[in-house]
Structures are given as C-alpha cells and as structure tokens.
Design an enzyme around this catalytic site. Structure first.
Site, PDB file in Angstrom:
ATOM      1  N   SER A 142       0.839  -1.211   0.000  1.00  0.00           N
ATOM      2  CA  SER A 142       0.000   0.000   0.000  1.00  0.00           C
ATOM      3  C   SER A 142       0.867   1.251   0.000  1.00  0.00           C
ATOM      4  O   SER A 142       1.470   1.607   1.006  1.00  0.00           O
ATOM      5  CB  SER A 142      -0.938   0.014   1.208  1.00  0.00           C
ATOM      6  N   SER A 144       0.427   4.343  -2.994  1.00  0.00           N
ATOM      7  CA  SER A 144      -0.576   5.324  -3.416  1.00  0.00           C
ATOM      8  C   SER A 144      -1.926   5.011  -2.762  1.00  0.00           C
ATOM      9  O   SER A 144      -2.644   5.909  -2.319  1.00  0.00           O
ATOM     10  CB  SER A 144      -0.726   5.294  -4.940  1.00  0.00           C
ATOM     11  N   GLU A 375       5.598  11.075  -0.673  1.00  0.00           N
ATOM     12  CA  GLU A 375       4.487  11.945  -0.215  1.00  0.00           C
ATOM     13  C   GLU A 375       3.447  12.143  -1.317  1.00  0.00           C
ATOM     14  O   GLU A 375       2.914  13.243  -1.513  1.00  0.00           O
ATOM     15  CB  GLU A 375       5.014  13.257   0.355  1.00  0.00           C
TER      16      GLU A 375
END
Ligand SMILES: Cc1cc2nc3c(=O)[nH]c(=O)nc-3n(C[C@H](O)[C@H](O)[C@H](O)COP(=O)(O)OP(=O)(O)OC[C@H]3O[C@@H](n4cnc5c(N)ncnc54)[C@H](O)[C@@H]3O)c2cc1C
Length: 391
Positions: A142, A144, A375
């Site tokens: 996991s 995006s 990020e």
C-alpha cells in the site's frame, strides 16, 4: 492610469520578498549548511549515513523543532520557516533537507494538531531537543493506495497490540519516536485507521532493512516490523478510527515541504552550474560566454523561480489558514519536475565532469528523482488537482 506609489508598492510586496526575520533565518540556515554540511556531502552519500554529530548540530540550531511553541522548548516559528529551512538545507544536501522536513512538516505538525496536552507535554520538548521522529504510513502493498494498509491494532488489557510491517520509512535509522498508522477495525475500512506513537525501544518493534537507494542516499529509508508490539492507551494520536484524517491532513501540508526540498535542490544545481560555466573554457573562452549556454542557464533560473513562487504561495496560504490543497499538489509536481529538468541540464553543462562523482551535480541529478515519488506520486497529485477542477 494608476501609477504605483510608495504606499501601494509597500502593500504589494513580491511573494518572494521575505520578511526581515525570514530572510535572516533562511540565510543563517544556508550559511550553516554551506559551512558544516557541504564538506560532508560526498562522504554521507557514499556511506549512506548522516553522522549523529551533525544531527545534534541541527538540534542546536533550533531547526528540528521550528513550529514547536517556545513553551515546549521549540523555536515558536511558522510553517513557512520550516519551508525556508528545508529549502536552504536542500540547496546543499537534499538528504538533510528531508530529515528536517519529516521532523517538522510531518511528525511535529501531526503532534501539534492531533496530540492532546499530555502527548504534547511528553513529546514536544524531546522533539525540540534531541529526538528524531518518523512518519510511518506506507507498506509493501500500500503506497498510493495508502489506506489499504495491513498493519493491525488490537485492543489488549494494557493498551493496543500492533502487528504488521511498514516499508520506506524515512529517518528509520535515526528516529526514536514513530507515528505508526494501523487499522483497528478493518471491517470499517479506512475508518478503522488509527495513529499510534511508538518508541524505538518498545518490545515487539524492530527497525529492519535499510534500503540501498538511487538518490538521497544519506537519508535512511527503512522497513519496520511490529510483532505483538504493545503500546499504552496514552500512545494514541488523535482519536481511534481517525488516523486517516491525521494522515491526509499532515501529508497535504508535508508535500509543500517536499516542494521546498526540490526548489532548494534545483537552486543548488543552478549555483554549481553558474560557477562552473564561468570557469570552464572551450574554444578559448568560458563556456558561459556562449549565448547557447547562457540561454540554458536563464531557463534553469526561470524554472527555479517559478517553482519557488508556487511553494512559497502554498506555504503562505497554509499559514494564513486558507485552502491550499490544490496549490500544494501543484507546487509538488512543478518543483519535482523542475528539479529533474534543472539537474539534467546541469549535468549536460558540466559535460563529462557532470557524469562523475568528483563533481557535485551527478548526485543532485540522482537526488531529484525522489520528488516525483514520495508523499504522493506525481500521478496522485494530478488526481487531486483534476478532482478539484471537475468538482
Ligand atoms: C526514499 C523514500 C522515502 C519514503 N519515505 C516514506 C516515509 O517516511 N513514510 C511513508 O509512509 N512512506 C514513505 N515512502 C513511501 C512513498 O510515499 C511511496 O513510495 C509512494 O507513495 C508511492 O507508493 P508505491 O511505492 O507503493 O508506488 P505505487 O502506489 O505502487 O505506484 C506505482 C505507480 O503507479 C502509479 N499509480 C498508482 N495508483 C494510481 C492511480 N490511481 N492513478 C494513476 N497512477 C497511479 C503511481 O503514480 C506510480 O507511478 C518513501 C518512499 C521512498 C522511495
């Protein structure tokens, strides 16, 4: 026609015109980076390690707790100051830039917003003085799709028991406190996600393998393992089941910091290239005297300045408590693309010397790539921007 007057000029300051304290702050961080960090850059990249003595200096400078109020031992400054610090450090070394960025724009930011008074009292003074933090959302399956995370939390008599694995965690090697996202009620989907504060020496918690990376090599990126790791009830950050909000809201702000990292990196590459093109001679003259080269330098400068404007604008909006989601996503995309483009041109203008480790731009070219990944990848930023356009 309306002519600008002294007073209208005074009120319409250019976005890049900093307040005096901001300018002094940015310059002092840059001077520190130039003096103390620059001599270590190559060694840190080669050994993939940041010396603890340098981290201690960052604490002494007050740049590991920029937004922490003075009452908790911090510098009591703004988010914009964090952005300036990340930019100034990344101009010399983007690995140090991201260490300071994660500490300020993710970890401290999350504690300031979501921590209760007890958590703030316990953690903020340490984070301002000597404790490095890490922010732990991503897993092997996991990235995006962050809320598909598989790390689980279960209620036990002493608090909460965590089981699972995290991947790609920046500062994993240096951190003593980790904000860890785990799902306590998978049946509720993302509404089960909860944020926990985990101390490094908690039984059942191990920092695993450190990644061997293309760029920002000195910044540690680690796997984390949780095996029946129990944390007390007072280690929940925010509310049970509201971890998704902690994650989204912190990352929305954090990506402005990544924008600043990329702007600083691109500025650093431009600085080197301007210097080099004045010195390097071909055909009996400095290569910077060729108009073809001058045009390339001018385009680099336009790129850096436009990205900086977008980053500063997003940071100013955030400090003014105005909507900034769109601007944050845009500034991250633009600045990371600018960093890639500017460092690529820098390598070209160094010629063969741009391709070897004895000169600085090869490293910046490698470092730039991460801006489009962490990020939230560029595609995920485009999703955010398009969603707002079409809503
Ligand atoms: C050096 C480094 C440091 C990091 N530090 C941290 C950290 O401190 N904490 C943390 O929690 N995480 C961290 N990460 C993880 C980082 O945030 C993720 O790598 C990133 O979010 C991408 O996830 P992924 O790697 O799983 O790629 P994936 O999500 O698998 O994406 C692969 C590709 O598919 C594309 N894609 C995926 N979904 C869509 C979609 N819906 N539409 C269009 N395209 C899509 C992506 O844009 C990308 O190009 C770090 C990663 C690295 C490399």
């Amino acid at each position: 026609m309306l002519q600008p007057t002294e007073s209208t000029l005074g009120t319409s300051r250019a976005l890049t015109r900093l307040a005096e304290d901001e300018e002094i702050f940015r310059d002092s961080v840059y001077e520190f980076a130039d003096r103390e960090i620059r001599p270590l850059v190559r060694e840190m990249d080669e050994h993939a390690k940041i010396p603890r003595t340098l981290i201690d200096q960052l604490f002494e400078m007050g740049i590991m707790g920029i937004e922490i109020p003075e009452s908790y031992g911090g510098a009591g400054a703004s988010f914009f100051h964090s952005v300036l610090a990340v930019e100034a450090l990344s101009r010399v070394d983007p690995s140090i830039g991201v260490l300071v960025d994660v500490q300020n724009t993710l970890v401290i930011n999350a504690l300031l917003r979501w921590g209760n008074e007890d958590i703030k009292q316990r953690w903020l003074p340490k984070l301002a003085a000597s404790t490095v933090g890490a922010y732990c959302l991503s897993e092997a399956g996991s990235g995006s799709d962050a809320f598909a995370l598989q790390t689980r939390a279960a209620e036990v008599p002493d608090g909460y028991q965590l089981n699972g694995r995290k991947l790609w965690i920046t500062n994993g090697n240096e951190a003593d406190v980790f904000i860890v996202f785990a799902n306590i009620n998978p049946a509720s989907g993302y509404r089960g996600i909860t944020a926990f504060l985990v101390e490094r020496d908690t039984p059942g918690f191990t920092v695993g393998k450190k990644e061997d990376k293309l760029g920002i090599r000195a910044s540690s990126t680690c796997e984390l393992l949780f095996e029946d790791c129990v944390v007390g009830r007072d280690h929940v950050l925010g509310e049970i089941g509201k971890g998704y909000k902690v994650a989204i809201e912190t990352l929305n702000e954090g990506r402005i910091g990544i924008g600043a990292q990329m702007v600083g990196l691109a500025q650093g590459a431009l600085d080197h290239t301007v210097r080099y093109t004045k010195e390097r001679r071909q055909f009996g003259q400095a290569i910077g005297d060729f108009q073809g080269v001058q045009f390339q330098l001018a385009r680099m400068a336009i790129d850096v300045e436009s990205a900086r404007l977008m980053v500063y604008n997003a940071a100013r909006l955030r400090d003014a408590r105005q909507p900034f989601l769109h601007e944050a996503a845009m500034c991250k995309i633009l600045s990371s693309e600018v960093a890639e483009r500017v460092t690529s041109t820098a390598v070209n203008l160094y010629g063969g010397y741009g391709f070897v480790r004895d000169y600085p731009v090869e490293k910046l070219f490698r470092d730039a790539k991460i801006g489009q990944i962490y990020e939230g990848t560029s595609n995920m930023q485009l999703v955010t921007i398009a969603k707002q356009l079409l809503s």
